[in-house]
Every structure is written in structure tokens, then in C-alpha cells.
Design an enzyme around this catalytic site. Structure first.
Site, short mmCIF file in Angstrom:
data_model
loop_
_atom_site.label_atom_id
_atom_site.label_comp_id
_atom_site.label_asym_id
_atom_site.label_seq_id
_atom_site.Cartn_x
_atom_site.Cartn_y
_atom_site.Cartn_z
N LYS A 14 0.84 -1.21 0.00
CA LYS A 14 0.00 0.00 0.00
C LYS A 14 0.87 1.26 0.00
CE LYS A 14 -2.38 -0.92 3.80
NZ LYS A 14 -1.91 -2.27 4.14
N ARG A 89 -9.85 1.15 8.83
CA ARG A 89 -9.50 -0.24 9.09
C ARG A 89 -10.57 -0.94 9.91
NH1 ARG A 89 -3.47 0.92 8.76
NH2 ARG A 89 -2.41 -1.08 8.66
N ARG A 128 11.19 -5.52 4.02
CA ARG A 128 10.91 -4.08 3.94
C ARG A 128 11.92 -3.28 4.78
NH1 ARG A 128 5.04 -1.84 4.65
NH2 ARG A 128 4.97 -2.97 6.62
N ARG A 161 11.11 -1.41 10.32
CA ARG A 161 10.06 -0.94 11.22
C ARG A 161 9.97 -1.85 12.42
NH1 ARG A 161 4.63 0.29 7.82
NH2 ARG A 161 3.75 -0.82 9.57
N ARG A 172 -1.09 -8.44 13.35
CA ARG A 172 -1.62 -7.47 12.37
C ARG A 172 -2.51 -8.17 11.35
NH1 ARG A 172 3.90 -5.09 10.61
NH2 ARG A 172 2.81 -3.90 9.01
P1 AMP Z 1 0.61 0.91 8.51
O1 AMP Z 1 1.77 1.80 8.32
O2 AMP Z 1 -0.60 1.32 7.72
O3 AMP Z 1 0.97 -0.55 8.32
O4 AMP Z 1 0.17 1.05 10.06
C1 AMP Z 1 1.06 0.70 11.09
C2 AMP Z 1 0.31 0.57 12.39
O5 AMP Z 1 -0.30 1.84 12.73
C3 AMP Z 1 -0.83 -0.44 12.40
O6 AMP Z 1 -0.40 -1.76 12.63
C4 AMP Z 1 -1.68 0.12 13.57
O7 AMP Z 1 -1.10 -0.19 14.82
C5 AMP Z 1 -1.55 1.63 13.37
N1 AMP Z 1 -2.61 2.13 12.45
C6 AMP Z 1 -2.45 2.68 11.22
N2 AMP Z 1 -3.63 3.00 10.69
C7 AMP Z 1 -4.58 2.67 11.58
C8 AMP Z 1 -6.00 2.72 11.60
N3 AMP Z 1 -6.70 3.19 10.55
N4 AMP Z 1 -6.64 2.28 12.71
C9 AMP Z 1 -5.97 1.81 13.77
N5 AMP Z 1 -4.63 1.68 13.82
C10 AMP Z 1 -3.93 2.12 12.73
#
Ligand code: AMP
Length: 215
Positions: A14, A89, A128, A161, A172
Site C-alpha cells: 500500500k 481499518r 521491507r 520498522r 496485524r
Molecule cells: P501501517 O503503516 O498502515 O501498516 O500502520 C502501522 C500501524 O499503525 C498499524 O499496525 C496500527 O497499529 C496503526 N494504524 C495505522 N492506521 C490505523 C488505523 N486506521 N486504525 C488503527 N490503527 C492504525
């Protein structure tokens, strides 16, 4: 007008595809994950709260996440389009987004769901690397930096990360399956969902997305 959500499981690409989309269509990139990571880097109260959840692979509570998106989407630069990456989400987030976009008169135009086999996702996550300075994302298999360990954009030192480990990944993926997958039906019902094959080279996947957006 392109008001887009990019959805898909963790590790599907993404972030990488979002960078290409916003460059091509000149719209702001709203990534809740990036917003949380920035807050963590700056040690703000939001960052401290988000870190508790992120490191374990858990979703940050809806009220926190919805609050930051509401503020961001109301900004002036989103009036001619936006790309939401990693939001919504949960169904509660999707409902709140529906209300907000109606209120702001910035309704969604496309919900792109990137698809990929579960088995491929962990390999992508393990390879990554990200730049903590500018947020650029790399992959040791499919998108290597020109110099090992160094960001092409800002010369920052690349890191993994803290939630890109097998244990966090499993949590996740589970929360994706429980809380985010129901959004596929939600947006099918809204007649906004378009599924795109997320397998293949970065450029191939991007061509598929461009085709959908230019249709
Ligand atoms: P990402 O970079 O999109 O993979 O997000 C990394 C982490 O941020 C996720 O595993 C969640 O802990 C938190 N996070 C990001 N977006 C959301 C969301 N829309 N709702 C809740 N937690 C989020």
C-alpha cells in the site's frame, strides 16, 4: 476528482503504490501509519499512545485514529482530491469517514483493494526497509536502494520498522482479517470497491491501478 481509499493486508504494498499514485495524480497522501510514526518520532502524547498499540501489532483505538483523520481531511489541500492509505481499518472508522466526507462535500470516488496471497505477505514484510527521516519505503527484493542501507531521497539511514517482525505480523494479519476484511463487503455495498491484483513487479501493479483510476 479522485477521492481514494487504498486498502489491503499488511505487506501488500500500500505504501509503495500510494507514493506512486500521489505523484501521478498530484493529490495529498494521508497515511495514518505515517502520521503515527511521525508522532512517535517527535515523542508527542499521540505518539506515546499510538506506540503502545503499534509495537504489539494492534490497532490504535478508533477515537484516536478517527480524530487525526478528521483534522487532516478537513484541510484545504484535500479539496481537489486525496488518497487515504491504511484508513479506514474498522467499520466504525468507515462510518465516521462516510459522515465526514458528506459533511465536507468530499465524497469517496474509488476504494481500491490490493489483493495478495497470505504466504507472500510475510516475505515482503521481512524484506521491507524504511527511512525514518523522510518516510520512503524500500524492499530488499523488489525495490533496493542504490546504496545499501541508505535512503535514495534524503541519504537517511534505513531501518526495519519495529512492527515488521513475525510476531507483530501475525497479530496485524489477524486484526486485518477480523476488523478490516468486513470493509470489503461494506464498500461493495456502496458500489465503490475495485479489486486489483497486488502480485507482481511494482510497475505492473501500478499500471493496473492507473488503468482503474483513469477509466
Ligand atoms: P501501517 O503503516 O498502515 O501498516 O500502520 C502501522 C500501524 O499503525 C498499524 O499496525 C496500527 O497499529 C496503526 N494504524 C495505522 N492506521 C490505523 C488505523 N486506521 N486504525 C488503527 N490503527 C492504525
Amino acid at each position: 476528482m479522485l477521492n481514494i481509499i487504498l486498502m489491503g493486508p499488511p505487506g501488500v504494498g500500500k505504501g509503495t503504490q500510494s507514493e506512486l499514485i500521489v505523484k501521478e495524480f498530484k493529490i495529498p497522501h494521508i497515511s495514518t501509519g505515517d502520521m503515527f510514526r511521525e508522532a512517535i518520532a517527535k515523542n508527542t502524547p499521540l505518539g506515546l499512545k499510538a506506540k503502545e498499540y503499534m509495537d504489539k501489532g494492534l490497532l490504535v483505538p478508533d477515537e484516536v485514529t478517527i480524530g487525526i483523520v478528521n483534522e487532516r481531511l478537513a484541510m484545504d489541500d484535500c479539496k481537489d482530491g486525496y488518497l487515504l492509505d491504511g484508513f479506514p481499518r474498522t467499520i466504525a472508522q468507515a462510518d465516521s469517514l462516510k459522515n465526514l466526507t458528506m459533511k465536507l462535500k468530499r465524497p469517496l470516488t474509488h476504494v481500491i483493494n490490493l489483493e495478495c496471497d497470505k504466504e507472500k505477505l510475510i516475505t515482503r514484510i521481512a524484506s521491507r526497509r524504511v527511512c525514518p527521516k523522510c518516510g520512503a519505503s524500500y524492499n530488499l527484493i523488489s525495490k533496493r536502494p542504490s546504496v545499501d542501507g541508505i535512503c535514495d531521497c534524503c541519504n537517511g539511514e534505513l531501518i526495519q520498522r519495529s512492527d515488521d517482525n513475525e510476531e507483530s505480523f501475525k497479530v496485524r494479519l489477524q486484526s486485518y482479517e477480523e476488523k478490516t476484511l468486513p470493509l470489503i463487503n461494506y464498500y461493495l455495498h456502496e458500489r465503490l470497491l475495485i479489486s486489483v491484483d497486488g502480485l507482481g513487479e511494482i510497475d505492473e501493479v501500478f499500471s493496473r491501478i492507473k488503468k482503474v483510476l483513469k477509466r
